[in-house]
Design a protein around this motif. Structure first.
Motif, mmCIF file in Angstrom:
data_model
loop_
_atom_site.group_PDB
_atom_site.id
_atom_site.type_symbol
_atom_site.label_atom_id
_atom_site.label_comp_id
_atom_site.label_asym_id
_atom_site.label_seq_id
_atom_site.Cartn_x
_atom_site.Cartn_y
_atom_site.Cartn_z
ATOM 1 N N PHE A 61 7.785 -10.996 1.810
ATOM 2 C CA PHE A 61 6.411 -10.993 1.782
ATOM 3 C C PHE A 61 5.776 -11.291 3.426
ATOM 4 O O PHE A 61 4.501 -11.650 3.664
ATOM 5 N N VAL A 62 6.922 -11.838 3.938
ATOM 6 C CA VAL A 62 6.358 -11.946 5.488
ATOM 7 C C VAL A 62 6.790 -10.840 6.389
ATOM 8 O O VAL A 62 6.024 -10.172 7.030
ATOM 9 N N SER A 63 7.998 -10.285 6.373
ATOM 10 C CA SER A 63 8.261 -9.241 7.209
ATOM 11 C C SER A 63 9.344 -8.378 6.363
ATOM 12 O O SER A 63 10.054 -8.804 5.552
ATOM 13 N N SER A 117 0.939 -20.010 6.649
ATOM 14 C CA SER A 117 1.028 -18.644 6.447
ATOM 15 C C SER A 117 1.117 -18.141 4.903
ATOM 16 O O SER A 117 0.547 -17.093 4.779
ATOM 17 N N LEU A 118 1.360 -19.159 4.029
ATOM 18 C CA LEU A 118 1.147 -18.592 2.666
ATOM 19 C C LEU A 118 -0.250 -18.626 2.179
ATOM 20 O O LEU A 118 -0.622 -17.535 1.549
ATOM 21 N N ARG A 126 0.364 -12.894 9.313
ATOM 22 C CA ARG A 126 1.418 -13.728 8.542
ATOM 23 C C ARG A 126 2.701 -13.520 9.409
ATOM 24 O O ARG A 126 3.163 -14.413 9.616
ATOM 25 N N LYS A 127 2.854 -12.261 9.556
ATOM 26 C CA LYS A 127 4.123 -11.824 10.053
ATOM 27 C C LYS A 127 4.127 -12.342 11.646
ATOM 28 O O LYS A 127 5.008 -12.891 12.224
ATOM 29 N N ALA A 133 6.380 -18.456 15.692
ATOM 30 C CA ALA A 133 6.892 -19.766 15.334
ATOM 31 C C ALA A 133 8.670 -19.788 15.251
ATOM 32 O O ALA A 133 9.363 -20.654 15.868
ATOM 33 N N ALA A 134 8.982 -18.767 14.677
ATOM 34 C CA ALA A 134 10.421 -18.643 14.524
ATOM 35 C C ALA A 134 11.245 -18.388 15.903
ATOM 36 O O ALA A 134 12.147 -18.904 16.222
#
Length: 246
Positions: A61-63, A117-118, A126-127, A133-134
């Motif tokens: 649901f993010v990438s 993000s959620l 969101r991605k 951040a990552a």
């Protein structure tokens, strides 16, 4: 391209697992000696944060198409948590407070990124947020051994920079860098390209200093030789005194 993408992802999982397990040699020594000695505890909570954020980024649901990123980093998060807890148990009071503080910040940062993000972001936003951040904290994770590299240069010894840890930093960074390039994912390629370069530098340092005992070891050897020399002199003096008495 899809096959190559999967192959490098699987290879990245394997090298990453070895990277996460490489410090087990260090922690075996820490447990045996009941001391963290001069080992730095900073890389472990920073690696934990990287694993948590990367695992979150890899969720569907993010990438998309990053399940391999999510699974290995989830595993890494569990392993790094164990390392942090062991380090906290055996570290001296000052170092323990320092690492506990970093560990608390790590959990707070991850919770903030996950919740924002959620509940506040959707789709590409969101991605992008999770990817940035990552990426930032992946670079920080790869940069955390810089203090150890400085110690290696200062002491001219690789005692506190295990070879296999450096090797798998290089292999892991390289494989995920290529994985990111093939998948056209800058949030995977950029930080791991940095990791590849840093791993290369660590291996170069290892080649340069692997044959050295280091300044502290050399000082111990000099003191040992001096003590042996003094003992020999004293034995000679005692022998002459005994001869004179006879």
């Amino acid at each position: 391209m899809n096959i190559a993408h999967t192959i490098f992802g699987v290879f990245g999982n394997a090298t990453a697992l070895f990277l996460f397990l490489a410090p087990s040699i260090t922690f075996k020594r820490i447990i045996k000696n009941k001391s963290t000695e001069q080992f730095s505890g900073i890389p472990y909570p920073m690696t934990l944060l990287n694993c948590l954020l990367s695992a979150w980024y890899g969720l569907p649901f993010v990438s998309k198409d990053n399940t391999l990123v999510s699974t290995i980093n989830g595993t890494g998060a569990l392993i790094e948590t164990v390392y942090v807890l062991i380090f906290l148990f055996y570290a001296p009071k000052k170092e323990k407070a320092k690492i506990f503080g970093v560990f608390t910040v790590v959990l707070a940062v991850f919770a903030t990124v996950a919740l924002v993000s959620l509940f506040a972001l959707h789709g590409n936003a969101r991605k992008l947020f999770c990817g940035i951040a990552a990426t930032v904290f992946s670079i920080i994770m790869y940069a955390s051994p810089l203090s150890i590299m400085r110690l290696v240069i200062k002491t001219k010894s690789v005692e506190y920079m295990p070879f296999f840890l450096s090797l798998f930093v290089f292999l892991c960074g390289t494989s995920w860098f290529i994985y990111g390039l093939i998948g056209r994912d800058p949030f995977v390629a950029i930080p791991n390209g940095f990791g590849c370069a840093l791993g290369t530098l660590q291996l170069i340092l290892y080649v340069i200093y692997c044959g050295n005992k280091g300044e502290k070891s050399a000082e111990k050897d000099d003191k040992s030789l001096e003590m042996k020399g003094e003992e020999k002199k004293q034995n000679v003096v005692n022998g002459k005194q005994q001869e004179q008495q006879v």
